[in-house]
Design a protein around this motif. Structure first.
Motif, PDB file in Angstrom:
ATOM      1  N   LEU A 186       0.792  -0.924  -0.357  1.00 33.10           N
ATOM      2  CA  LEU A 186      -0.150  -0.233   0.292  1.00 33.10           C
ATOM      3  C   LEU A 186       0.778   1.289  -0.226  1.00 33.10           C
ATOM      4  O   LEU A 186       0.153   2.216  -0.759  1.00 33.10           O
ATOM      5  N   GLU A 187       2.111   1.402   0.688  1.00 34.58           N
ATOM      6  CA  GLU A 187       2.570   2.672   1.008  1.00 34.58           C
ATOM      7  C   GLU A 187       3.314   2.403  -0.327  1.00 34.58           C
ATOM      8  O   GLU A 187       3.672   4.105  -1.551  1.00 34.58           O
ATOM      9  N   GLU A 188       3.795   1.996  -1.525  1.00 34.44           N
ATOM     10  CA  GLU A 188       4.428   1.877  -2.276  1.00 34.44           C
ATOM     11  C   GLU A 188       3.878   2.125  -3.160  1.00 34.44           C
ATOM     12  O   GLU A 188       4.560   2.589  -4.069  1.00 34.44           O
ATOM     13  N   PHE A 189       2.359   1.748  -3.263  1.00 34.86           N
ATOM     14  CA  PHE A 189       1.972   2.661  -4.172  1.00 34.86           C
ATOM     15  C   PHE A 189       1.180   3.589  -3.966  1.00 34.86           C
ATOM     16  O   PHE A 189       0.041   4.205  -4.799  1.00 34.86           O
ATOM     17  N   GLY A 190       2.028   4.268  -2.741  1.00 34.82           N
ATOM     18  CA  GLY A 190       0.643   5.505  -2.392  1.00 34.82           C
ATOM     19  C   GLY A 190      -0.497   5.620  -2.125  1.00 34.82           C
ATOM     20  O   GLY A 190      -0.960   6.612  -2.181  1.00 34.82           O
ATOM     21  N   LEU A 191      -1.444   3.981  -2.094  1.00 32.97           N
ATOM     22  CA  LEU A 191      -2.825   4.041  -1.256  1.00 32.97           C
ATOM     23  C   LEU A 191      -3.153   4.603   0.167  1.00 32.97           C
ATOM     24  O   LEU A 191      -2.032   4.393   1.095  1.00 32.97           O
ATOM     25  N   ASN A 192      -3.934   5.370   0.787  1.00 30.60           N
ATOM     26  CA  ASN A 192      -4.417   4.985   1.842  1.00 30.60           C
ATOM     27  C   ASN A 192      -3.943   4.256   2.716  1.00 30.60           C
ATOM     28  O   ASN A 192      -4.455   2.765   2.224  1.00 30.60           O
ATOM     29  N   LEU A 193      -3.579   3.624   3.919  1.00 32.85           N
ATOM     30  CA  LEU A 193      -2.958   2.068   4.464  1.00 32.85           C
ATOM     31  C   LEU A 193      -4.638   1.897   5.728  1.00 32.85           C
ATOM     32  O   LEU A 193      -3.758   0.694   5.937  1.00 32.85           O
ATOM     33  N   VAL A 194      -5.590   2.399   5.318  1.00 34.04           N
ATOM     34  CA  VAL A 194      -6.126   1.627   5.808  1.00 34.04           C
ATOM     35  C   VAL A 194      -7.377   0.626   5.083  1.00 34.04           C
ATOM     36  O   VAL A 194      -7.612   0.372   5.410  1.00 34.04           O
ATOM     37  N   TRP A 195      -6.855   0.680   3.498  1.00 30.61           N
ATOM     38  CA  TRP A 195      -7.159   0.308   2.811  1.00 30.61           C
ATOM     39  C   TRP A 195      -6.913  -1.843   3.624  1.00 30.61           C
ATOM     40  O   TRP A 195      -6.925  -2.569   2.791  1.00 30.61           O
ATOM     41  N   ILE A 196      -5.892  -1.708   4.599  1.00 30.92           N
ATOM     42  CA  ILE A 196      -5.849  -2.917   5.097  1.00 30.92           C
ATOM     43  C   ILE A 196      -6.775  -3.476   5.488  1.00 30.92           C
ATOM     44  O   ILE A 196      -6.508  -5.170   5.399  1.00 30.92           O
TER      45      ILE A 196
END
Length: 536
Positions: free
Chosen positions: A40-50
């Motif tokens: 998620l971090e590498e693709f720049g997405l919000n970490l809450v999507w975990i």
């Protein structure tokens, strides 16, 4: 010495399947958690999507309960583990951001199937409750070490090494699975929504413990993620490196104290050990509050202390107590419910931290954020001490010393085999005794229309009974003990499997059962067996 002997027996009879379960468990929340955050971090997405992953765990457990539990559990395990590993590899290699949600969903669905099955393996393997803490923490130690190696590979910028490591563990798990294919059989199970809801309602306090344990697992990691990702004292370019350091320190600490935690679980009890874990984790959080903005406290001292608390609290709350409280029958369904509750708690932990972050600025008000984590530590001890203590009593721990006589009875009420297990004179005619016991069981079943009589209690002793397909096992003992009951079930199962042809066409010759003493030694752990001379 007894612990080592029993551990060796477990490895000999069920070791390969246990290894497969341990490795499957190692691909659990922790490797899964770091990998999901990494991608998620590498693709720049919000970490809450975990959260997609943890919601997947809940859905996977629901599907397991109402569909997959009815299928061959060996096949379900193999398919789920393969899907999980394929999703992990896919997360490492994907090039499109939308595929992250597909693979996170698949990993969650797979874990929702794997966890109930490996919990069932543990239920089958850990038949001696006085050693359950030590055995569980030995398996946890393996998982902690493997998680540490995986994160170290990331810190070495070795994505290829991470993939090879996952494939290596998968290959070993597959090999162990096939070598131990026939070592354990988890029976097919089925349930209904009515039974499902009734089960949840009946164990409310226990479910709250699981909910809070799941909350605490995700909260422990995601709170650290948010602080490391947003606090100005950390460099944004080194987020994953700092997070990896935090996780490595935490699991090295957990590994160091894992064996000690297992010994403590088997000495002072489950509840006090979990309570100690809550206190230690609270100290770790308190250090972050009192040394606000100190990078060394955040990355080294606090996770080291929280790792100790983690190893005392989480495995006990999520594995040891659930295994011991699970019913003897239909327990895969029970474990499926466990992970619905636990996965829900993990999702709530993520959402709680994320929503809190929206109203609190990490850095300027980190102390408020950290204090907000404390409420769960106030709830946990109360819930922990509401559930029953599952550590065996002194009588359970010394169950072998209470066994006096063993008697195997045919369906017709005749004695097949008997052994005196303690130096005591028995004057009773065992042929008459066998007939009486068989008659009492039949009359009780006919009058009450209930299941077979299990125990006959007297002032100074009791007779425990276990009925099989062809025979009944009667054991005279000082106390009615759960450990002894489990051994009786296992003994009778193997006895009937080994002598099935003889039992079906038995001609009254007791010499056909002369080798049964080996089973007596195996299941009742006695090296000095005294033959009852008047048995037949």
């Amino acid at each position: 010495m007894t612990f080592l002997m029993e551990s060796w027996k477990v490895l000999q009879t069920k070791g390969f399947k246990l290894i497969a379960g341990i490795l499957a468990g190692s691909f659990s929340y922790f490797i899964n958690f770091f990998l999901a955050i990494q991608i998620l971090e590498e693709f720049g997405l919000n970490l809450v999507w975990i959260c997609v992953n943890f919601v997947g765990v809940v859905l996977g457990a629901i599907i397991f309960i109402f569909f997959s539990a009815r299928k061959d559990q060996n096949i379900v395990f193999l398919v789920s583990l393969t899907t999980l590993i394929g999703s992990y590899i896919g997360l490492h290699l994907l090039t499109q951001a939308w595929l992250i949600f597909v693979f996170l969903s698949l990993t969650g669905l797979s874990l929702g199937h794997i966890f109930p099955i490996i919990s069932g393996y543990a239920k089958e393997v850990y038949i001696f409750p006085q050693y359950l803490g030590k055995w569980q923490y030995l398996t946890n130690l393996v998982s902690f070490i493997l998680i540490t190696i995986y994160v170290l590979l990331y810190l070495k910028s070795n994505t290829f090494g991470q993939i090879i490591f996952i494939l290596f563990l998968y290959s070993v798990a597959l090999l162990a699975y096939f070598l131990g294919h026939n070592q354990m059989h988890i029976s097919k199970n089925s349930t209904s929504w009515r039974k499902f809801l009734k089960g949840v309602k009946m164990k409310k306090r226990y479910w709250i413990l699981l909910l809070l344990a799941g909350f605490q697992i995700s909260n422990l990691f995601f709170a650290a993620v948010l602080i490391i990702d947003n606090d100005p004292i950390f460099s944004g370019d080194e987020f994953l490196t700092n997070l990896g350091t935090y996780i490595i320190v935490l699991f090295i600490s957990s590994s160091i104290f894992a064996i000690f935690a297992g010994m403590l679980y088997d000495s002072i009890g489950r509840r006090w050990s979990m309570g100690l874990g809550v206190i230690i984790m609270g100290i770790g959080i308190a250090l972050m509050v009192f040394f606000i903005g100190n990078i060394y406290v955040y990355l080294y001292i606090s996770p080291a202390i929280m790792g100790i608390g983690f190893t005392f609290l989480i495995p006990g709350a999520t594995m040891i107590v659930p295994i011991e409280l699970a019913p003897k029958k239909n327990y895969p369904i029970q474990f499926g419910i466990n992970f619905i509750i636990q996965g829900t708690g993990m999702s709530l932990g993520i959402l709680f931290d994320y929503l809190l972050m929206q109203v609190i600025t990490i850095g300027e008000n980190s102390i408020i954020f950290l204090f907000s984590q404390v409420f769960v530590y106030l709830l946990m001890p109360y819930i922990i001490f509401q559930i029953p203590e599952t550590l065996p009593s002194k009588e359970e721990l010394r169950w072998q010393q209470s066994v006096e006589l063993l008697l195997v009875i045919s369906d017709s009420g005749l004695p097949l085999y008997s052994k005196v297990l303690r130096k005591k004179k028995f004057q009773a005619d065992l042929s008459l005794t066998s007939g009486v016991l068989n008659g009492v069981m039949s009359i009780t079943e006919a009058i009450t229309s209930r299941s077979t009589l299990k125990t006959i209690k007297q002032k100074d002793y009791c007779i425990m009974l276990e009925k099989g397909k062809y025979a009944t096992l009667a054991v005279m003992t000082e106390y009615e003990l759960t450990t002894l009951r489990n051994q009786m079930i296992e003994f009778l199962k193997e006895f009937e499997e080994k002598y099935e042809k003889v039992l079906v066409a038995w001609n009254g010759d007791n010499n056909l059962f002369s080798s049964v003493y080996r089973l007596v030694v195996k299941y009742f752990g006695l090296r000095s067996i005294f033959v009852h001379r008047q048995a037949f």
